[in-house]
Design a protein around this motif. Structure first.
Motif, PDB file in Angstrom:
ATOM      1  N   GLU A   1       0.800  -1.232   0.000  1.00  0.00           N
ATOM      2  CA  GLU A   1       0.000   0.000   0.000  1.00  0.00           C
ATOM      3  C   GLU A   1       0.831   1.280   0.000  1.00  0.00           C
ATOM      4  OE1 GLU A   1      -2.318   0.481   3.692  1.00  0.00           O
ATOM      5  OE2 GLU A   1      -1.194  -1.222   4.461  1.00  0.00           O
ATOM      6  N   TYR A   2       2.052   1.224   0.552  1.00  0.00           N
ATOM      7  CA  TYR A   2       2.866   2.442   0.589  1.00  0.00           C
ATOM      8  C   TYR A   2       3.772   2.583  -0.631  1.00  0.00           C
ATOM      9  CZ  TYR A   2       1.292   3.186   5.336  1.00  0.00           C
ATOM     10  OH  TYR A   2       0.495   3.421   6.435  1.00  0.00           O
ATOM     11  N   PHE A   3       3.723   1.592  -1.527  1.00  0.00           N
ATOM     12  CA  PHE A   3       4.607   1.613  -2.693  1.00  0.00           C
ATOM     13  C   PHE A   3       3.794   1.965  -3.944  1.00  0.00           C
ATOM     14  CE2 PHE A   3       6.384  -1.062   0.528  1.00  0.00           C
ATOM     15  CZ  PHE A   3       7.759  -0.873   0.473  1.00  0.00           C
ATOM     16  N   VAL A   4       3.462   3.228  -4.087  1.00  0.00           N
ATOM     17  CA  VAL A   4       2.735   3.706  -5.271  1.00  0.00           C
ATOM     18  C   VAL A   4       3.490   4.909  -5.842  1.00  0.00           C
ATOM     19  CG1 VAL A   4       0.381   2.876  -4.902  1.00  0.00           C
ATOM     20  CG2 VAL A   4       1.151   4.880  -3.684  1.00  0.00           C
ATOM     21  N   TYR A   5       3.591   4.968  -7.168  1.00  0.00           N
ATOM     22  CA  TYR A   5       4.487   5.942  -7.801  1.00  0.00           C
ATOM     23  C   TYR A   5       3.762   6.952  -8.678  1.00  0.00           C
ATOM     24  CZ  TYR A   5       7.203   1.951  -6.292  1.00  0.00           C
ATOM     25  OH  TYR A   5       7.706   0.921  -5.542  1.00  0.00           O
ATOM     26  N   ASP A   6       4.526   7.974  -9.068  1.00  0.00           N
ATOM     27  CA  ASP A   6       4.047   9.011 -10.000  1.00  0.00           C
ATOM     28  C   ASP A   6       2.765   9.660  -9.478  1.00  0.00           C
ATOM     29  OD1 ASP A   6       6.103   8.070 -11.730  1.00  0.00           O
ATOM     30  OD2 ASP A   6       4.756   6.492 -12.427  1.00  0.00           O
TER      31      ASP A   6
ATOM     32  N   LYS B   1      12.775   5.822  -7.330  1.00  0.00           N
ATOM     33  CA  LYS B   1      14.119   5.912  -7.922  1.00  0.00           C
ATOM     34  C   LYS B   1      14.598   4.519  -8.347  1.00  0.00           C
ATOM     35  CE  LYS B   1      18.852   7.308  -6.990  1.00  0.00           C
ATOM     36  NZ  LYS B   1      19.825   7.284  -5.908  1.00  0.00           N
ATOM     37  N   LYS B   2      14.379   3.534  -7.470  1.00  0.00           N
ATOM     38  CA  LYS B   2      14.804   2.159  -7.797  1.00  0.00           C
ATOM     39  C   LYS B   2      14.075   1.674  -9.056  1.00  0.00           C
ATOM     40  CE  LYS B   2      15.561   1.002  -2.983  1.00  0.00           C
ATOM     41  NZ  LYS B   2      16.994   1.266  -2.994  1.00  0.00           N
ATOM     42  N   ARG B   3      12.791   1.999  -9.120  1.00  0.00           N
ATOM     43  CA  ARG B   3      12.036   1.602 -10.308  1.00  0.00           C
ATOM     44  C   ARG B   3      12.664   2.221 -11.564  1.00  0.00           C
ATOM     45  NH1 ARG B   3       6.639   4.434 -12.079  1.00  0.00           N
ATOM     46  NH2 ARG B   3       8.224   6.075 -12.131  1.00  0.00           N
ATOM     47  N   ASN B   4      13.057   3.497 -11.435  1.00  0.00           N
ATOM     48  CA  ASN B   4      13.624   4.161 -12.603  1.00  0.00           C
ATOM     49  C   ASN B   4      14.980   3.563 -13.001  1.00  0.00           C
ATOM     50  OD1 ASN B   4      11.359   5.691 -12.548  1.00  0.00           O
ATOM     51  ND2 ASN B   4      12.318   7.480 -11.587  1.00  0.00           N
ATOM     52  N   ILE B   5      15.764   3.150 -11.996  1.00  0.00           N
ATOM     53  CA  ILE B   5      17.059   2.519 -12.308  1.00  0.00           C
ATOM     54  C   ILE B   5      16.825   1.227 -13.086  1.00  0.00           C
ATOM     55  CG2 ILE B   5      19.094   1.364 -11.303  1.00  0.00           C
ATOM     56  CD1 ILE B   5      18.805   3.249  -8.865  1.00  0.00           C
ATOM     57  N   ILE B   6      15.921   0.400 -12.555  1.00  0.00           N
ATOM     58  CA  ILE B   6      15.746  -0.930 -13.169  1.00  0.00           C
ATOM     59  C   ILE B   6      15.045  -0.829 -14.523  1.00  0.00           C
ATOM     60  CG2 ILE B   6      13.606  -1.524 -11.930  1.00  0.00           C
ATOM     61  CD1 ILE B   6      16.062  -4.198 -12.214  1.00  0.00           C
ATOM     62  N   THR B   7      14.098   0.099 -14.658  1.00  0.00           N
ATOM     63  CA  THR B   7      13.403   0.177 -15.953  1.00  0.00           C
ATOM     64  C   THR B   7      14.383   0.615 -17.040  1.00  0.00           C
ATOM     65  OG1 THR B   7      12.552   2.352 -15.320  1.00  0.00           O
ATOM     66  CG2 THR B   7      11.016   0.532 -15.160  1.00  0.00           C
TER      67      THR B   7
ATOM     68  N   LYS C   1      16.047  -3.607  -3.723  1.00  0.00           N
ATOM     69  CA  LYS C   1      17.474  -3.829  -3.443  1.00  0.00           C
ATOM     70  C   LYS C   1      18.145  -2.475  -3.301  1.00  0.00           C
ATOM     71  CE  LYS C   1      17.257  -8.121  -3.758  1.00  0.00           C
ATOM     72  NZ  LYS C   1      17.424  -8.876  -2.556  1.00  0.00           N
ATOM     73  N   GLU C   2      19.319  -2.469  -2.659  1.00  0.00           N
ATOM     74  CA  GLU C   2      20.080  -1.222  -2.586  1.00  0.00           C
ATOM     75  C   GLU C   2      20.404  -0.753  -4.005  1.00  0.00           C
ATOM     76  OE1 GLU C   2      20.401   0.409   0.011  1.00  0.00           O
ATOM     77  OE2 GLU C   2      20.316  -1.000   1.692  1.00  0.00           O
ATOM     78  N   ASP C   3      20.474   0.571  -4.204  1.00  0.00           N
ATOM     79  CA  ASP C   3      20.687   1.123  -5.550  1.00  0.00           C
ATOM     80  C   ASP C   3      21.941   0.548  -6.229  1.00  0.00           C
ATOM     81  OD1 ASP C   3      18.508   2.568  -4.856  1.00  0.00           O
ATOM     82  OD2 ASP C   3      19.476   4.541  -4.924  1.00  0.00           O
ATOM     83  N   GLU C   4      23.050   0.411  -5.451  1.00  0.00           N
ATOM     84  CA  GLU C   4      24.304  -0.082  -6.076  1.00  0.00           C
ATOM     85  C   GLU C   4      24.102  -1.489  -6.642  1.00  0.00           C
ATOM     86  OE1 GLU C   4      24.882   0.581  -2.197  1.00  0.00           O
ATOM     87  OE2 GLU C   4      23.986   2.265  -3.270  1.00  0.00           O
ATOM     88  N   ILE C   5      23.335  -2.299  -5.917  1.00  0.00           N
ATOM     89  CA  ILE C   5      23.097  -3.671  -6.385  1.00  0.00           C
ATOM     90  C   ILE C   5      22.271  -3.628  -7.681  1.00  0.00           C
ATOM     91  CG2 ILE C   5      21.987  -5.887  -5.812  1.00  0.00           C
ATOM     92  CD1 ILE C   5      22.696  -5.349  -2.896  1.00  0.00           C
TER      93      ILE C   5
ATOM     94  N   GLU D   1       5.643   0.294 -17.545  1.00  0.00           N
ATOM     95  CA  GLU D   1       6.215   0.877 -16.331  1.00  0.00           C
ATOM     96  C   GLU D   1       5.355   0.495 -15.114  1.00  0.00           C
ATOM     97  OE1 GLU D   1       8.901   3.129 -16.815  1.00  0.00           O
ATOM     98  OE2 GLU D   1       8.385   4.942 -15.722  1.00  0.00           O
ATOM     99  N   PRO D   2       5.953  -0.132 -14.081  1.00  0.00           N
ATOM    100  CA  PRO D   2       5.158  -0.460 -12.897  1.00  0.00           C
ATOM    101  C   PRO D   2       4.600   0.799 -12.217  1.00  0.00           C
ATOM    102  CG  PRO D   2       7.329  -1.475 -12.798  1.00  0.00           C
ATOM    103  CD  PRO D   2       7.351  -0.541 -13.946  1.00  0.00           C
TER     104      PRO D   2
END
Ligand code: PLP
Length: 386
Positions: free
Chosen positions: A203-208, A295-301, A369-373, A313-314
Motif C-alpha cells: 500500500e505504501y509503494f505507489v508511484y508518479d 528511484k529504484k524503479r527508474n534505475i531498473i526500468t 534492493k540497494e541502488d548499487e546492487i 512501467e510499474p
C-alpha cells in the motif's frame, strides 16, 4: 494402507521464487527473484522490539494481537485507508499478511467453494486457496495495461463462488487498480454477496503521484471486504511475521479463533516494535520510502530497456513482469536459468504466476534492493546484450 502425503499437499506447488533463490545462492549471484526487502529497518521499530525484549514482553499476546498494536493499526486504517474499524473486535494481528489470508480463507470458506483470482497472480494466493480445499477461478489481466474484462468476471461466477482475491498494488505486474476498476469489483461483490479478500501489503509503494485506494473504503464493498496488510515490506521486516486483517466483527471473531489455533499469536515483542513504528514514524518516512522506491524503479526500468526487455512501467509494488523473448529458452524457467548462468542475475520464471501455459516468455524482476546492487545487475544485463 501405503504411507503417502495428503492429496491436498499435491495442490500446493513449490514456488519457483524459492527455487530461483536457491539457484542464485549456488552461483553467489544477484537475487532479483525473491521479494525480500533488505533495506534498513527504521529505528523506532528496532528500538521498540528491543525495549519489549528487555521489559519482559516475551510471552503470548492476546490471540488477536497486543492492544497497543490493534489500536495503532485502527488509527492508521482510519487516516491512511479511510476504513473505520473497532480495534478491540475488528482487527486480527497474525503471522504476516500471509498468515492473515490463510486464517481468513480457512475461517470463511468451505472445501469446494470457488474463489476468483486475477491472473497473473501471486503464487501464494493460489496455493492458499488450494490449501483450504477451495477452487480457484481465473480472470485474466491483459497486458500491456493489465486490464481485466468485466464480462469475463461475470462468466466465471457460479453458485459456488464465495469470494474474490485482489492485490493492489500488485505483485507481479506492478499494476495499481484504478478507482473505476475498484468500484466495478466492489459492486460485483455486493451484487453477488461475495467476500472480497484485499491484499494491500504494498500500500505504501505507489508511484508518479498515484494514490492507493482500499476497496474496504468503498461504500459497496465495506461490509464484504477483509482488508489484509502488514509491515514486512513497509518496515523491511519480512522475517518478523507481523501482519493483520480488518473486517466486520462477526468475521474477525472467527478468523481470530483460527489464528489462535494455527499461530497462537504473532511474536509479541515484534508486535510491540511494529506498534512503535506506526506510532512514531511520521509521514516523511512513508514519503521517503515511496520516493526511494520510485528511484529504484527508474534505475531498473532503464537497465531492462537497455538490455532489450519490454514491459509497462510499474505503477506500484516493486516488481516488473518483463517480456523476455530475446532470452534463449523454450520456457520461462529455461530463460530464467539462462539469464542466471550468463549474468548471475536471478529472476522468477513468468509461468509461476499463471495456472496453465501462460507467462512462458515473461520474467519477473524484484527491485527491492540497494541502488548499487540494482546498478550492478543492470550493468550485467546490458553486457549480455552486447
Ligand atoms: N502478499 C503479496 C502480494 C506479496 O507479494 C507478499 C510477499 O512477497 C506477501 C503478501 C507476504 O507478506 P507477509 O510477509 O506480510 O506475509
Amino acid at each position: 494402507m501405503k504411507l503417502s502425503a495428503s492429496k491436498r499437499s499435491f495442490n500446493i506447488c513449490k514456488a519457483e521464487i524459492r527455487n530461483m533463490t536457491v539457484e542464485c545462492q549456488k552461483l553467489k549471484g544477484i537475487n532479483l527473484a525473491q521479494g525480500v526487502c533488505d533495506m534498513r529497518v527504521p529505528d523506532p521499530v528496532i528500538e521498540g522490539a528491543c525495549a519489549a525484549f528487555k521489559s519482559g514482553l516475551n510471552t503470548y499476546s492476546r490471540h488477536d494481537g497486543l492492544d497497543i498494536l490493534r489500536e495503532a493499526i485502527s488509527e492508521k486504517l482510519r487516516m491512511h485507508n479511510n476504513i473505520n474499524v473497532d480495534p478491540n473486535s475488528e482487527i486480527v494481528v497474525s503471522s504476516g499478511s500471509t498468515g492473515a489470508l490463510y486464517c481468513a480463507l480457512l475461517a470463511l470458506l468451505d472445501p469446494g467453494d470457488e474463489v476468483i483470482i486475477f491472473e497473473p497472480f501471486y503464487t501464494y494466493h493460489l496455493n492458499t486457496i488450494n490449501a483450504v480445499g477451495a477452487v480457484p477461478r481465473i480472470v485474466k489481466l491483459y497486458p500491456p495495461e493489465w486490464k481485466f474484462d468485466r464480462e469475463e468476471l461475470g462468466k466465471v461466477l457460479s453458485r459456488k463462488t464465495k469470494g474474490i482475491i485482489i492485490n493492489t498494488p500488485n505483485n507481479p505486474t506492478g499494476k495499481v487498480y484504478s478507482k473505476d476498476e475498484l468500484y466495478l469489483i466492489a459492486e460485483f461483490v455486493k451484487n453477488h454477496n461475495l467476500f472480497l479478500f484485499s491484499d494491500e501489503i504494498y500500500e505504501y509503494f505507489v508511484y508518479d503521484s498515484r494514490e492507493h485506494i482500499s476497496p474496504g473504503s468503498l461504500d459497496f464493498a465495506k461490509e464484504n471486504t477483509i482488508t489484509i496488510s502488514g509491515y514486512s515490506k513497509t518496515y523491511s521486516i519480512t522475517g518478523w511475521r507481523v501482519g493483520y486483517c480488518a473486517c466486520q466483527r462477526k468475521w474477525a471473531e472467527i478468523i481470530g479463533y483460527v489464528n489462535d489455533l494455527i499461530y497462537v499469536c504473532a511474536p509479541t515483542p515484534l508486535q510491540y516494535g511494529v506498534a512503535m513504528g506506526i506510532k512514531k514514524l511520521d509521514q516523511a518516512y512513508y514519503k521517503k520510502l515511496r520516493s526511494d522506491f520510485e528511484k529504484k524503479r527508474n534505475i531498473i526500468t532503464k537497465g531492462l530497456k537497455d538490455a532489450g526487455f519490454s514491459f509497462i512501467e510499474p505503477e506500484g509494488a516493486y516488481y516488473i513482469l518483463a517480456e523476455s523473448s530475446h532470452i534463449p529458452g523454450s520456457s520461462s524457467k529455461e530463460k530464467a536459468m539462462e539469464l542466471l548462468r550468463k549474468t548471475g542475475v536471478a529472476a522468477v520464471p513468468g509461468s509461476d504466476f499463471y495456472l496453465r501455459n501462460g507467462g512462458s516468455s515473461l520474467l519477473r524482476f524484484c527491485y527491492a534492493k540497494e541502488d548499487e546492487i540494482l546498478y550492478e545487475a543492470c550493468e550485467r544485463l546490458r553486457r549480455m546484450n552486447r
